[in-house]
Write a protein that holds these residues in place. Sequence first.
Motif: not given
Length: 348
Positions: A26-38
């Motif tokens: 069992i291990e934590p899964m870091p996640a990265t996301a990208r978003a643009q302003p509107n």
Amino acid sequence: MLNKGIQRTRNYAGLGYNSRPFCVAIEPMPATARAQPNIALIKYWGKRDSHRNLPAVGSISITLADLFTTMRVEFDDSLRDDLLIVNGRANEEMLPRIRRCLDRVAGAHRHPARIDSASNFPIAAGLASSASAFAALVVAADAAAGQKHDTAHLARLAGSASGSAARSLYGGYAELENSGDDIAVRCLRSAADWPLRVVVAITALGPKPVGSTAAMEISRKTSPFYSRWVEQQPLDLAEAGNAIAERDFAKLAAIAEHNCLKMHSVMWGSRPPMIYWNSVTLACMQAVRELQSQGVAVFFTIDAGPQVKAICESADESRVRDAFAATSGVKDVLASGLGDGAALIAND
Ligand code: PMV
């Protein structure tokens, strides 16, 4: 017991089908996301339910491509508390809103999280940095929690933190609706369908004097123009919706400038008045008027801050950039095309 949904099982044995039982860890899964302003062309200003953050009016925006926020979320039970790092520095100020949003995404019994946020443009200066931040946050937190909610659900979560953030889950031309019992956004047209350009004149840096949530409430309670603003919004939305469907630049320009100036009139008529502009903001509006008189297809819009956003077709972009750069007092000029909605870029 803490919510183990935020951890994921991973096969380490590398054994295939029909072999010995898998050896799992069992291990934590870091996640990265990208978003643009509107950038809103028909503005969201006012809430019909401030507890649930439901807008009093619908709004239409364009999502940018080249300004963005990258957000990495890692749930970690060895942390004593949530930790927010913004552009390399610990940030306590934004933490309560971020924390509430994480609770909504991953549940109140989640592990503490380390959140790393980085933006390639000035934050808290009327450039919709909270929209890109919360849109990226919900996408990253959902994945880090081992969940796979759809865009509509993530838009509701982002929108409950910052109304305009719901629109950054979608690319191109997006409408945040004012109907039904929850936050709902629909895509009106893709960015590729009508690839307009946005040129931004930075006229001042630093945080805005009154945040939009507080300012909207002041407007609702005190501005004599507020009820007319709410009443007229469906007409503006319909006109902008038609202009976008027909790719009619002149029609979109006229209704977007009208709607922007009407929103600022509501703010100016509030008590206390809220004036986000400075003299350079006005000079940039004048520069846009000058270009229009020379036949350039361009229009301006301004949000709860002093920056001026000019929307134009790509053939005219360099003229608009030059005009802003030549306007005395302008600190910087940024430009962007239109882009896609928030996306997960890493989850391991
Ligand atoms: O989403 P908020 O609470 O940051 O409010 C956004 C308000 C405006 O930027 C002025 C208008 C809009 O529709 O984005």
